[in-house]
Scaffold this active site. Sequence first.
Site, PDB file in Angstrom:
ATOM      1  N   GLY A 201       0.790  -1.226   0.000  1.00  0.00           N
ATOM      2  CA  GLY A 201       0.000   0.000   0.000  1.00  0.00           C
ATOM      3  C   GLY A 201       0.824   1.280   0.000  1.00  0.00           C
ATOM      4  O   GLY A 201       0.496   2.250  -0.691  1.00  0.00           O
ATOM      5  N   HIS A 202       1.903   1.272   0.767  1.00  0.00           N
ATOM      6  CA  HIS A 202       2.570   2.564   1.018  1.00  0.00           C
ATOM      7  C   HIS A 202       3.478   3.039  -0.107  1.00  0.00           C
ATOM      8  O   HIS A 202       4.038   4.135  -0.041  1.00  0.00           O
ATOM      9  CB  HIS A 202       3.318   2.540   2.360  1.00  0.00           C
ATOM     10  N   CYS A 326      24.657   1.302   3.747  1.00  0.00           N
ATOM     11  CA  CYS A 326      25.215   1.708   5.036  1.00  0.00           C
ATOM     12  C   CYS A 326      24.171   1.790   6.143  1.00  0.00           C
ATOM     13  O   CYS A 326      24.475   1.544   7.301  1.00  0.00           O
ATOM     14  CB  CYS A 326      25.910   3.050   4.910  1.00  0.00           C
TER      15      CYS A 326
HETATM   16  C1  LIG Z   1       9.297  -1.545  -0.451  1.00  0.00           C
HETATM   17  C2  LIG Z   1       9.552  -2.830  -1.140  1.00  0.00           C
HETATM   18  C3  LIG Z   1       9.277  -4.066  -0.505  1.00  0.00           C
HETATM   19  C4  LIG Z   1       8.789  -4.138   0.913  1.00  0.00           C
HETATM   20  O1  LIG Z   1       7.470  -3.711   1.040  1.00  0.00           O
HETATM   21  P1  LIG Z   1       6.920  -3.300   2.513  1.00  0.00           P
HETATM   22  O2  LIG Z   1       5.475  -3.054   2.301  1.00  0.00           O
HETATM   23  O3  LIG Z   1       7.680  -2.096   2.910  1.00  0.00           O
HETATM   24  O4  LIG Z   1       7.194  -4.481   3.392  1.00  0.00           O
HETATM   25  C5  LIG Z   1       9.498  -5.221  -1.210  1.00  0.00           C
HETATM   26  N1  LIG Z   1       9.964  -5.196  -2.470  1.00  0.00           N
HETATM   27  C6  LIG Z   1      10.234  -4.047  -3.124  1.00  0.00           C
HETATM   28  C7  LIG Z   1      10.713  -4.086  -4.533  1.00  0.00           C
HETATM   29  C8  LIG Z   1      10.054  -2.833  -2.476  1.00  0.00           C
HETATM   30  O5  LIG Z   1      10.335  -1.700  -3.114  1.00  0.00           O
END
Ligand SMILES: *Cc1c(COP(=O)(O)O)cnc(C)c1O
Length: 393
Positions: A201-202, A326
């Site tokens: 979602g985010h 890092c």
């Molecule tokens: C952000 C991201 C995740 C992890 O998703 P979350 O909702 O933050 O756990 C996994 N794979 C990729 C390619 C991402 O960019």
Amino acid sequence: MNKLIYLDNAATTKPAPEVVQEMMPYLGENFGNPSAFYSFAGKAAQAVDVARKSIADTIGAKTEEIYFTAGGSESDNWALVATAEAMENKGKHIITSTIEHHAILHTCDYLKKRGFEITYVGVDEDGVVKLDELKAAIRPDTILISIMAANNEIGTIQPLKEIGAIAKENKILFHTDAVQAFGHIPLSVDEMNIDLLSASGHKIHGPKGVGILYIRRGVKIGAFMHGGAQERRRRAGTHNVPGIVGMGKAAGLAVRDMAQVSEKVSSLRDYLIEKVMAEIPYTKLNGHKTNRLPNNANFSFSFIEGESLLIMLDQAGICGSSGSACTSGSLDPSHVLMAIGLPHEIAHGSLRLSLSEENTREELDYVVETLKGIVKRLRDMSPLYEDFVKKQK
Ligand SMILES: *Cc1c(COP(=O)(O)O)cnc(C)c1O
């Protein structure tokens, strides 16, 4: 200094006001448990259904193929671990790529300890998975191919249709980590022969802590979270109703506005890339020139350290991200930048700027001006740069 220029949308995005508004009642008066029997909880249950439909439509799936999770990482873990467990009688070999997100790579490490074998397919200098290497890696005991839809660091979009065709031809399940691609570029689980797909979602102006795993009907995969009967008994736990509602709304907005947002953001991205490349010498653009996410720009500046660059950008009110790892307590440069063949010292001087439609050309002008000054200052302090300049004379 109260300027804030947010260029880290690959890490997370600002929830859209419409999303927050849609979520509010479910954080308050509509608090019912969607699994409850009485009609008061029906509002929450209905809202979950609406969200599921909106998300299914985004990728051309059926509603019953969408399973809510607590985010992209959980979906990736579930897809890999539960497929491995369900298929281990057929074989214990999994194919992935060298440039996956750690939610995939570290899950593969875990599976290795459990007796699975993993083949990591390489990428070319643009970050595109080598399809001949992928084909050559397939064995009779291969049970799963997991290749991301688009890379979170360098933005390169993978040839999903071709990969899906290869998987189908060989009767191997195909999972894609589409967290960066979902809602940003068109995806079709049928056209691309995708069996499992992770999204979050985010990364699409929705809330954090909610995601989905698409599981094609008929795919054998067990539960990952055990408990109640939610999500067709495949993912236990009381639904995160506000989160689910927010992700559903965000997905709907993303699909509705995709063409327009993609055009606007990619034109901002190209403006930024052209300006940085023109104004800052000894700079390399990482990732595919055209076949990349609309919002992603990733540069390597020779003779500097990415961490110093980030600190100085932060002081100027600019949020970016470094290619190196890092932050995770390691001094190794990013595995993605190493995989596209960058030497260590170049990979260390990398910067990812990921945009949204809220950014403006004026902001980007300020960013490039600031960046130019910072890179110059850092180079002026660099003994490597000094050596290089002497040799030029
Ligand atoms: C952000 C991201 C995740 C992890 O998703 P979350 O909702 O933050 O756990 C996994 N794979 C990729 C390619 C991402 O960019």
